[in-house]
Design an enzyme around this catalytic site. Structure first.
Site, PDB file in Angstrom:
ATOM      1  N   ARG A 138      -8.848  -4.703  -3.378  1.00 51.54           N
ATOM      2  CA  ARG A 138      -7.914  -3.644  -3.806  1.00 51.54           C
ATOM      3  C   ARG A 138      -7.738  -3.600  -5.327  1.00 51.54           C
ATOM      4  O   ARG A 138      -6.649  -3.290  -5.808  1.00 51.54           O
ATOM      5  CB  ARG A 138      -6.538  -3.827  -3.147  1.00 51.54           C
ATOM      6  CG  ARG A 138      -6.503  -3.498  -1.661  1.00 51.54           C
ATOM      7  CD  ARG A 138      -6.422  -1.999  -1.437  1.00 51.54           C
ATOM      8  NE  ARG A 138      -6.472  -1.674  -0.022  1.00 51.54           N
ATOM      9  CZ  ARG A 138      -5.397  -1.468   0.732  1.00 51.54           C
ATOM     10  NH1 ARG A 138      -4.211  -1.557   0.217  1.00 51.54           N
ATOM     11  NH2 ARG A 138      -5.557  -1.176   2.001  1.00 51.54           N
ATOM     12  N   ARG A 171      -2.544   0.695  -6.954  1.00 47.56           N
ATOM     13  CA  ARG A 171      -1.290   1.146  -7.559  1.00 47.56           C
ATOM     14  C   ARG A 171      -0.721   0.234  -8.635  1.00 47.56           C
ATOM     15  O   ARG A 171       0.188   0.636  -9.357  1.00 47.56           O
ATOM     16  CB  ARG A 171      -0.245   1.369  -6.460  1.00 47.56           C
ATOM     17  CG  ARG A 171      -0.515   2.643  -5.673  1.00 47.56           C
ATOM     18  CD  ARG A 171       0.257   2.666  -4.373  1.00 47.56           C
ATOM     19  NE  ARG A 171      -0.257   1.612  -3.501  1.00 47.56           N
ATOM     20  CZ  ARG A 171       0.206   1.374  -2.265  1.00 47.56           C
ATOM     21  NH1 ARG A 171       1.191   2.080  -1.788  1.00 47.56           N
ATOM     22  NH2 ARG A 171      -0.327   0.421  -1.535  1.00 47.56           N
ATOM     23  N   ARG A 200      -4.204   9.323  -8.975  1.00 50.71           N
ATOM     24  CA  ARG A 200      -3.746   9.461  -7.589  1.00 50.71           C
ATOM     25  C   ARG A 200      -2.803  10.659  -7.468  1.00 50.71           C
ATOM     26  O   ARG A 200      -2.893  11.434  -6.513  1.00 50.71           O
ATOM     27  CB  ARG A 200      -3.041   8.168  -7.167  1.00 50.71           C
ATOM     28  CG  ARG A 200      -2.272   8.200  -5.874  1.00 50.71           C
ATOM     29  CD  ARG A 200      -3.188   7.955  -4.701  1.00 50.71           C
ATOM     30  NE  ARG A 200      -2.457   7.846  -3.439  1.00 50.71           N
ATOM     31  CZ  ARG A 200      -1.993   8.884  -2.751  1.00 50.71           C
ATOM     32  NH1 ARG A 200      -2.141  10.106  -3.205  1.00 50.71           N
ATOM     33  NH2 ARG A 200      -1.368   8.693  -1.605  1.00 50.71           N
ATOM     34  N   ASP A 250     -11.794   4.096   2.005  1.00 49.17           N
ATOM     35  CA  ASP A 250     -10.904   3.398   2.939  1.00 49.17           C
ATOM     36  C   ASP A 250     -11.664   3.159   4.232  1.00 49.17           C
ATOM     37  O   ASP A 250     -12.606   3.888   4.554  1.00 49.17           O
ATOM     38  CB  ASP A 250      -9.636   4.226   3.212  1.00 49.17           C
ATOM     39  CG  ASP A 250      -8.548   3.353   3.833  1.00 49.17           C
ATOM     40  OD1 ASP A 250      -7.823   2.691   3.075  1.00 49.17           O
ATOM     41  OD2 ASP A 250      -8.465   3.302   5.074  1.00 49.17           O
ATOM     42  N   TYR A 289      -6.073   0.604  14.383  1.00 50.43           N
ATOM     43  CA  TYR A 289      -5.390   1.776  13.810  1.00 50.43           C
ATOM     44  C   TYR A 289      -5.634   3.022  14.658  1.00 50.43           C
ATOM     45  O   TYR A 289      -4.743   3.862  14.813  1.00 50.43           O
ATOM     46  CB  TYR A 289      -5.864   2.024  12.371  1.00 50.43           C
ATOM     47  CG  TYR A 289      -5.384   0.964  11.410  1.00 50.43           C
ATOM     48  CD1 TYR A 289      -4.109   1.032  10.837  1.00 50.43           C
ATOM     49  CD2 TYR A 289      -6.192  -0.124  11.067  1.00 50.43           C
ATOM     50  CE1 TYR A 289      -3.666   0.048   9.968  1.00 50.43           C
ATOM     51  CE2 TYR A 289      -5.748  -1.114  10.202  1.00 50.43           C
ATOM     52  CZ  TYR A 289      -4.484  -1.021   9.653  1.00 50.43           C
ATOM     53  OH  TYR A 289      -4.036  -1.988   8.798  1.00 50.43           O
TER      54      TYR A 289
HETATM   55  O1  CP3 Z   1     -10.598  -2.806  -2.629  1.00 46.82           O
HETATM   56  C1  CP3 Z   1     -10.657  -1.700  -3.212  1.00 46.82           C
HETATM   57  O2  CP3 Z   1     -10.190  -1.514  -4.365  1.00 46.82           O
HETATM   58  C2  CP3 Z   1     -11.383  -0.563  -2.538  1.00 46.82           C
HETATM   59  C3  CP3 Z   1     -10.560   0.345  -1.846  1.00 46.82           C
HETATM   60  C4  CP3 Z   1      -9.983   0.022  -0.492  1.00 46.82           C
HETATM   61  C5  CP3 Z   1      -8.847   0.722  -0.024  1.00 46.82           C
HETATM   62  N1  CP3 Z   1      -8.623   0.366   1.267  1.00 46.82           N
HETATM   63  C6  CP3 Z   1      -8.062   1.691  -0.810  1.00 46.82           C
HETATM   64  C7  CP3 Z   1      -6.673   1.971  -0.406  1.00 46.82           C
HETATM   65  C8  CP3 Z   1     -10.415  -0.825   0.535  1.00 46.82           C
HETATM   66  C9  CP3 Z   1     -11.543  -1.829   0.544  1.00 46.82           C
HETATM   67  C10 CP3 Z   1      -9.558  -0.586   1.646  1.00 46.82           C
HETATM   68  C11 CP3 Z   1      -9.726  -1.258   2.940  1.00 46.82           C
HETATM   69  C12 CP3 Z   1      -8.664  -1.114   3.947  1.00 46.82           C
HETATM   70  N2  CP3 Z   1      -7.937   0.001   4.264  1.00 46.82           N
HETATM   71  C13 CP3 Z   1      -8.315  -2.147   4.855  1.00 46.82           C
HETATM   72  C14 CP3 Z   1      -8.955  -3.493   4.928  1.00 46.82           C
HETATM   73  C15 CP3 Z   1      -8.569  -4.394   3.824  1.00 46.82           C
HETATM   74  C16 CP3 Z   1      -7.115  -4.733   3.755  1.00 46.82           C
HETATM   75  O3  CP3 Z   1      -6.514  -4.488   2.704  1.00 46.82           O
HETATM   76  O4  CP3 Z   1      -6.587  -5.254   4.746  1.00 46.82           O
HETATM   77  C17 CP3 Z   1      -7.289  -1.630   5.683  1.00 46.82           C
HETATM   78  C18 CP3 Z   1      -6.593  -2.377   6.790  1.00 46.82           C
HETATM   79  C19 CP3 Z   1      -7.082  -0.278   5.302  1.00 46.82           C
HETATM   80  C20 CP3 Z   1      -6.145   0.697   5.930  1.00 46.82           C
HETATM   81  C21 CP3 Z   1      -5.115   1.136   4.976  1.00 46.82           C
HETATM   82  N3  CP3 Z   1      -5.341   1.970   3.906  1.00 46.82           N
HETATM   83  C22 CP3 Z   1      -3.746   0.793   4.964  1.00 46.82           C
HETATM   84  C23 CP3 Z   1      -3.078  -0.133   5.967  1.00 46.82           C
HETATM   85  C24 CP3 Z   1      -3.171   1.438   3.887  1.00 46.82           C
HETATM   86  C25 CP3 Z   1      -1.719   1.468   3.517  1.00 46.82           C
HETATM   87  C26 CP3 Z   1      -1.279   0.227   2.843  1.00 46.82           C
HETATM   88  C27 CP3 Z   1      -1.104   0.435   1.379  1.00 46.82           C
HETATM   89  O5  CP3 Z   1      -1.489  -0.454   0.599  1.00 46.82           O
HETATM   90  O6  CP3 Z   1      -0.531   1.477   1.014  1.00 46.82           O
HETATM   91  C28 CP3 Z   1      -4.205   2.142   3.212  1.00 46.82           C
HETATM   92  C29 CP3 Z   1      -4.055   2.960   1.989  1.00 46.82           C
HETATM   93  C30 CP3 Z   1      -4.884   2.559   0.808  1.00 46.82           C
HETATM   94  N4  CP3 Z   1      -6.216   2.263   0.846  1.00 46.82           N
HETATM   95  C31 CP3 Z   1      -4.439   2.468  -0.531  1.00 46.82           C
HETATM   96  C32 CP3 Z   1      -5.556   2.107  -1.309  1.00 46.82           C
HETATM   97  C33 CP3 Z   1      -5.613   1.930  -2.794  1.00 46.82           C
HETATM   98  C34 CP3 Z   1      -3.038   2.774  -1.027  1.00 46.82           C
HETATM   99  C35 CP3 Z   1      -2.760   4.245  -0.863  1.00 46.82           C
HETATM  100  C36 CP3 Z   1      -2.260   4.944  -2.108  1.00 46.82           C
HETATM  101  O7  CP3 Z   1      -2.768   4.732  -3.224  1.00 46.82           O
HETATM  102  O8  CP3 Z   1      -1.358   5.763  -1.930  1.00 46.82           O
END
Ligand code: CP3
Length: 353
Positions: free
Chosen positions: A33, A37, A46, A83, A159
């Site tokens: 990640r 943010r 964003r 994602d 999910y």
């Molecule tokens: O690592 C990176 O920088 C690459 C981008 C990446 C994202 N999601 C961007 C993201 C990667 C590799 C993921 C994987 C992901 N997505 C996983 C597996 C890894 C982990 O962190 O457990 C999972 C379970 C998801 C599903 C997901 N996407 C969730 C549960 C959420 C909400 C939680 C949160 O942090 O808000 C997301 C949203 C998400 N995916 C964000 C980002 C940067 C945040 C959303 C935003 O910017 O508004």
């Protein structure tokens, strides 16, 4: 399919060297990640992009966001900004991200609904991800590796079934007990979709792949074997059938004592470990076979100061004598101060043994 290696072969990538078997005296480093943010430049783009999926599916935006942490911190690897839920989206499921609440999908929680699930992902929906990969690879310094990724079928299915994240993914666990055949259909569809998706990411310029199984740790051993290990093994084999030298990192979060059997059975080249890992078990039964990635507690990164220094030193003391890619044990959180990331990097890069 041909593996287009757009990286000049004369330039070595420390990250890829570790995956190929060569320990580096200074461990390569990136963060799960790392585009997110905690970065003001991410928050700005964003806001401009509108929805989270628009950010993922606009190649200019996705490429820019991928590169932001590389410019700032000179990480050894970039991970394509996307994602794991783009696969359900490409399967025609409704996927939305609500600010501050995480993902929302239409639940797929009965055998009748599961029977209606599309068999194949619509690849035109994923084309912007491939385009973003091509753009990032063109812009990235040749010494920096580019990582493509997908979610492991189990985690993506949790999910899809519940329609959202839950504390222990009980809805998917229960469905898998009650209706194992219907649940297996979701997994089978995800295995096939993920193989195609990962192969195309390699063709678009990804140097390595990571399979995120964030929810592996909620499964009892028998279910872990059936729903996490076996589907991951099929994906690794399916990708390698097309790209024999594909380098793949598995992240079965919470797998603990099951990590040795996970690596032996899936055939991954490296495993990403969370901060609860037991160092001796990892060194003797995991790192002796594959590279290890991890495993700083993201909360130590928030805390900073001497606590952070000690936590970094513990990771290095535990794993830097072997093949290590320094990373966090899970994603960086939005409240993490940027100065703490810089402190972590100075400490890792100052380390040489
Ligand atoms: O690592 C990176 O920088 C690459 C981008 C990446 C994202 N999601 C961007 C993201 C990667 C590799 C993921 C994987 C992901 N997505 C996983 C597996 C890894 C982990 O962190 O457990 C999972 C379970 C998801 C599903 C997901 N996407 C969730 C549960 C959420 C909400 C939680 C949160 O942090 O808000 C997301 C949203 C998400 N995916 C964000 C980002 C940067 C945040 C959303 C935003 O910017 O508004």
């Amino acid at each position: 399919m041909a593996h287009s290696s757009s990286t000049a072969s004369t330039v070595t990538q420390p990250f890829m060297e570790v995956l190929r078997g060569q320990r580096q005296s200074v461990p390569p480093v990136w963060m799960m990640r790392q585009a997110g943010r905690y970065l003001p430049e991410y928050r700005e783009l964003r806001a401009k992009a509108g929805s989270f999926l628009d950010l993922c599916f606009t190649p200019d935006y996705a490429a820019e966001v991928t590169l932001q942490p590389i410019r700032r911190f000179k990480f050894d690897a970039a991970i394509i900004f996307s994602d794991i839920l783009v696969i359900p989206h490409a399967l025609g499921r409704s996927v939305r991200f609500e600010a501050g609440e995480g993902p929302r999908l239409d639940p797929l929680d009965t055998p009748e609904l599961i029977a209606t699930l599309a068999t194949h992902a619509d690849d035109t929906k994923l084309a912007p991800v491939y385009e973003a990969l091509r753009r990032v690879r063109r812009e990235l310094d040749p010494s920096v590796a580019l990582i493509g990724f997908c979610g492991a079928p189990w985690t993506v299915a949790t999910y899809m079934v519940a329609g959202r994240g839950t504390p222990d993914q009980a809805p998917a666990r229960l469905l898998a007990y009650r209706h194992p055949e219907a649940f297996a259909r979701i997994i089978d569809v995800l295995v096939e979709a993920s193989i195609g998706y990962l192969i195309k990411q390699l063709a678009a310029g990804a140097n390595a792949l990571q399979i995120f199984d964030t929810w592996a740790g909620v499964l009892p051993p028998r279910e872990f074997q059936h729903w996490s290990v076996e589907p991951t093994r099929r994906i690794v084999a399916g990708v390698r059938k097309a790209v024999p030298d594909a380098k793949i990192i598995g992240f079965p979060r919470g797998a603990g004592a099951q990590l040795p059997s996970y690596i032996a059975q899936t055939g991954v080249d490296a495993v990403s470990i969370d901060w609860t890992a037991e160092p001796k078990l990892i060194r003797d039964h995991v790192q002796n076979r594959v590279a290890v990635q991890g495993n700083l507690d993201p909360l130590a990164l928030i805390a900073g100061g001497e606590t952070l220094d000690r936590a970094v030193d513990d990771v290095l003391a535990s794993y830097a004598d072997g093949r290590l890619i320094f990373n966090l044990g899970h994603g960086i959180t939005p409240e993490t101060p940027i100065a703490h990331v810089e402190q972590m990097l100075r400490r890792v890069r100052g380390h040489r043994a």
